[in-house]
Scaffold this active site. Structure first.
Site, PDB file in Angstrom:
ATOM      1  N   SER A 108      16.296  25.601   3.709  1.00 19.17           N
ATOM      2  CA  SER A 108      16.679  24.927   4.950  1.00 19.17           C
ATOM      3  C   SER A 108      16.316  23.439   4.907  1.00 19.17           C
ATOM      4  O   SER A 108      15.239  23.059   4.458  1.00 19.17           O
ATOM      5  CB  SER A 108      15.969  25.590   6.134  1.00 19.17           C
ATOM      6  OG  SER A 108      16.376  24.973   7.332  1.00 19.17           O
TER       7      SER A 108
ATOM      8  N   ILE B 214      11.370  14.301   9.084  1.00 21.65           N
ATOM      9  CA  ILE B 214      12.725  14.254   9.663  1.00 21.65           C
ATOM     10  C   ILE B 214      12.657  14.569  11.158  1.00 21.65           C
ATOM     11  O   ILE B 214      13.400  13.999  11.953  1.00 21.65           O
ATOM     12  CB  ILE B 214      13.659  15.293   8.963  1.00 21.65           C
ATOM     13  CG1 ILE B 214      13.648  15.113   7.436  1.00 21.65           C
ATOM     14  CG2 ILE B 214      15.069  15.227   9.531  1.00 21.65           C
ATOM     15  CD1 ILE B 214      14.327  13.903   6.909  1.00 21.65           C
ATOM     16  N   GLY B 215      11.761  15.468  11.535  1.00 24.87           N
ATOM     17  CA  GLY B 215      11.619  15.791  12.957  1.00 24.87           C
ATOM     18  C   GLY B 215      12.734  16.674  13.482  1.00 24.87           C
ATOM     19  O   GLY B 215      13.144  16.554  14.643  1.00 24.87           O
ATOM     20  N   LEU B 216      13.252  17.548  12.623  1.00 20.73           N
ATOM     21  CA  LEU B 216      14.255  18.539  13.027  1.00 20.73           C
ATOM     22  C   LEU B 216      15.514  17.937  13.646  1.00 20.73           C
ATOM     23  O   LEU B 216      16.051  18.478  14.616  1.00 20.73           O
ATOM     24  CB  LEU B 216      13.647  19.555  14.002  1.00 20.73           C
ATOM     25  CG  LEU B 216      12.757  20.640  13.409  1.00 20.73           C
ATOM     26  CD1 LEU B 216      12.451  21.709  14.467  1.00 20.73           C
ATOM     27  CD2 LEU B 216      13.403  21.306  12.207  1.00 20.73           C
TER      28      LEU B 216
ATOM     29  N   CYS C 166       7.405  24.094  11.337  1.00 18.43           N
ATOM     30  CA  CYS C 166       7.663  22.671  11.136  1.00 18.43           C
ATOM     31  C   CYS C 166       6.526  21.852  11.729  1.00 18.43           C
ATOM     32  O   CYS C 166       6.232  21.964  12.919  1.00 18.43           O
ATOM     33  CB  CYS C 166       8.977  22.262  11.769  1.00 18.43           C
ATOM     34  SG  CYS C 166       9.382  20.577  11.364  1.00 18.43           S
TER      35      CYS C 166
ATOM     36  N   ASN D  85       6.678  26.543   3.861  1.00 19.75           N
ATOM     37  CA  ASN D  85       7.199  25.269   4.343  1.00 19.75           C
ATOM     38  C   ASN D  85       6.357  24.138   3.717  1.00 19.75           C
ATOM     39  O   ASN D  85       5.494  24.397   2.879  1.00 19.75           O
ATOM     40  CB  ASN D  85       7.141  25.228   5.878  1.00 19.75           C
ATOM     41  CG  ASN D  85       8.271  24.382   6.454  1.00 19.75           C
ATOM     42  OD1 ASN D  85       8.553  23.302   5.931  1.00 19.75           O
ATOM     43  ND2 ASN D  85       8.904  24.856   7.503  1.00 19.75           N
ATOM     44  N   THR D  86       6.587  22.931   4.139  1.00 20.61           N
ATOM     45  CA  THR D  86       5.903  21.786   3.517  1.00 20.61           C
ATOM     46  C   THR D  86       4.409  21.754   3.858  1.00 20.61           C
ATOM     47  O   THR D  86       3.974  22.261   4.886  1.00 20.61           O
ATOM     48  CB  THR D  86       6.544  20.465   3.985  1.00 20.61           C
ATOM     49  OG1 THR D  86       6.604  20.481   5.415  1.00 20.61           O
ATOM     50  CG2 THR D  86       7.928  20.299   3.417  1.00 20.61           C
TER      51      THR D  86
ATOM     52  N   GLY E 246      14.660  23.537  -2.717  1.00 22.46           N
ATOM     53  CA  GLY E 246      14.683  22.502  -1.696  1.00 22.46           C
ATOM     54  C   GLY E 246      14.850  21.132  -2.294  1.00 22.46           C
ATOM     55  O   GLY E 246      15.960  20.690  -2.640  1.00 22.46           O
TER      56      GLY E 246
HETATM   57  C1  LIG Z   1      14.161  16.541   3.719  1.00 17.05           C
HETATM   58  C2  LIG Z   1      13.668  17.921   4.045  1.00 17.05           C
HETATM   59  C3  LIG Z   1      14.069  18.538   5.217  1.00 17.05           C
HETATM   60  C4  LIG Z   1      13.616  19.822   5.538  1.00 17.05           C
HETATM   61  N1  LIG Z   1      14.045  20.433   6.677  1.00 17.05           N
HETATM   62  C5  LIG Z   1      13.671  21.708   6.943  1.00 17.05           C
HETATM   63  C6  LIG Z   1      14.188  22.401   8.069  1.00 17.05           C
HETATM   64  O1  LIG Z   1      14.998  21.900   8.836  1.00 17.05           O
HETATM   65  N2  LIG Z   1      13.744  23.674   8.285  1.00 17.05           N
HETATM   66  C7  LIG Z   1      12.866  24.309   7.454  1.00 17.05           C
HETATM   67  O2  LIG Z   1      12.526  25.476   7.684  1.00 17.05           O
HETATM   68  N3  LIG Z   1      12.383  23.676   6.350  1.00 17.05           N
HETATM   69  C8  LIG Z   1      12.772  22.408   6.085  1.00 17.05           C
HETATM   70  N4  LIG Z   1      12.296  21.783   4.964  1.00 17.05           N
HETATM   71  C9  LIG Z   1      11.360  22.499   4.071  1.00 17.05           C
HETATM   72  C10 LIG Z   1      12.077  23.175   2.901  1.00 17.05           C
HETATM   73  O3  LIG Z   1      12.992  24.159   3.350  1.00 17.05           O
HETATM   74  C11 LIG Z   1      11.058  23.827   1.944  1.00 17.05           C
HETATM   75  O4  LIG Z   1      10.336  24.832   2.618  1.00 17.05           O
HETATM   76  C12 LIG Z   1      10.050  22.817   1.385  1.00 17.05           C
HETATM   77  O5  LIG Z   1      10.681  21.569   1.135  1.00 17.05           O
HETATM   78  C13 LIG Z   1       9.405  23.315   0.094  1.00 17.05           C
HETATM   79  O6  LIG Z   1      10.362  23.564  -0.902  1.00 17.05           O
HETATM   80  P1  LIG Z   1      10.736  22.485  -2.070  1.00 17.05           P
HETATM   81  O7  LIG Z   1       9.449  22.019  -2.647  1.00 17.05           O
HETATM   82  O8  LIG Z   1      11.604  23.260  -3.018  1.00 17.05           O
HETATM   83  O9  LIG Z   1      11.466  21.380  -1.370  1.00 17.05           O
HETATM   84  C14 LIG Z   1      12.733  20.492   4.637  1.00 17.05           C
HETATM   85  C15 LIG Z   1      12.337  19.860   3.457  1.00 17.05           C
HETATM   86  C16 LIG Z   1      12.793  18.605   3.142  1.00 17.05           C
HETATM   87  C17 LIG Z   1      12.354  17.967   1.854  1.00 17.05           C
END
Ligand SMILES: Cc1cc2nc3c(=O)[nH]c(=O)nc-3n(C[C@H](O)[C@H](O)[C@H](O)COP(=O)(O)O)c2cc1C
Length: 305
Positions: free
Chosen positions: A21, A71-73, A130, A192-193, A265
């Site tokens: 996502s 990003i702040g959703l 988030c 998530n992050t 991601g």
């Molecule tokens: C730019 C950006 C936007 C994201 N937006 C969302 C989001 O809207 N909803 C969500 O559940 N996670 C969001 N995430 C988190 C990712 O889905 C993922 O959980 C996280 O980045 C870790 O995976 P990765 O290291 O492969 O990026 C976002 C991540 C990034 C980098």
């Protein structure tokens, strides 16, 4: 060629690779550079009941082995998603997992009820984790009671697979996973992050309006693997792995840690060729090891344990 089909979180996926996502828009934005039908599943950008403008810029910063985002959703909101984004996915040969976030259990359930009317929604992913949204005041995913309440409210109105996305910014992620299981979730998505920040040494301040941000990318792979392993070893609820995967090797590590499937991601921004390469490398790896499918590799890991 080995078969990559998996059953993950209540869905049959033609391969174990999903788009995470927020990193693949609403499914079509990267097409044709990254064709959406490459993925076993696509988790769409989190939507909220009403549209959101997101945080002020800057919203992104590079780190040594990843990226910070705040990003702040930002999203189009539920109505526009149902009117414009979801219908455009009709012909995509991938499962569609719709990510939702809201301010209360009741709001989550209202969204789920409306999404349940649409056959193209194969599953929901509840984004409770988030860390960027100031007005929600807290991170639901840090509170097992909130996770249970939201999960149960959605479960009552949504019969298809429900995944709950967890935050790594907690002391014991398996406790939160148990709350998701008790609420009737089909899987948890981890992680998530991670909470992080940057500092501009001229101003002495963070470049981000909300000061802290979410860390993603290769730097967090070991953290994500440990989270998946900690949840999986309890054997209670299936896990979808996410965090730092950027190659077939990373994906295989998640599967070995216990994940049923893996989301990509940050790599989708930095290396658009990665999804096709990962599928090719996975099949080559299985063929070279004499496996006709991923289950056979899983069995081998179990035997060696
Ligand atoms: C730019 C950006 C936007 C994201 N937006 C969302 C989001 O809207 N909803 C969500 O559940 N996670 C969001 N995430 C988190 C990712 O889905 C993922 O959980 C996280 O980045 C870790 O995976 P990765 O290291 O492969 O990026 C976002 C991540 C990034 C980098």
């Amino acid at each position: 060629m080995a078969d990559l089909l998996v059953f993950a979180g209540g869905l049959e996926l033609k391969n174990p690779m999903l788009a995470a996502s927020g990193c693949f828009g609403y499914g079509l934005e990267a097409d044709p550079v990254i064709p959406p039908s490459l993925f076993g599943g696509i988790v769409t950008k989190t939507i909220t009941p009403a549209p959101r403008r997101g945080n002020p810029v800057p919203r992104l910063a590079e780190t040594h082995a990843g990226m910070l985002n705040s990003i702040g959703l930002e999203n189009v909101g539920l109505d526009a998603f149902l009117a414009d984004k979801l219908p455009a996915l009709e012909d995509v040969d991938s499962k569609i997992v719709v990510s939702v976030s809201a301010g209360s259990a009741g709001e989550f359930a209202e969204m789920a009820e409306r999404l349940a009317e649409h056959a193209r929604v194969d599953a929901l992913e509840l984004n409770l984790s988030c860390p960027n949204v100031a007005e929600h005041g807290r991170n639901f995913a840090a509170d097992p009671a909130a996770v249970a309440a939201i999960g149960k409210a959605v479960r009552r109105v949504f019969a298809r697979p429900m995944w709950i996305k967890l935050s790594p910014n907690v002391t014991d992620i398996s406790e939160v996973a148990r709350a998701a299981q008790d609420a009737g979730a089909d899987a948890v998505t981890a992680i998530n992050t991670l909470l992080g920040m940057d500092i501009n040494i001229d101003s002495g301040k963070s470049p981000f309006a909300r000061v802290t941000a979410g860390l993603s990318g290769p730097a967090i792979l070991p953290v994500a693997l440990a989270a998946v392993w900690r949840i999986a070893r309890e054997g209670g609820i299936p896990t979808i792995g996410v965090g730092g995967a950027s190659s077939a090797k990373g994906l295989l590590k998640f599967l070995a840690a216990g994940a049923e499937a893996v989301q990509l991601g940050t790599v989708l921004f930095s290396d658009p060729g990665a999804p096709q390469r990962i599928l090719d490398d996975l099949a080559t790896h299985l063929d070279a090891q004499g496996h006709t499918n991923l289950n056979s590799l899983r069995e081998q890991w179990k035997e060696q344990a």
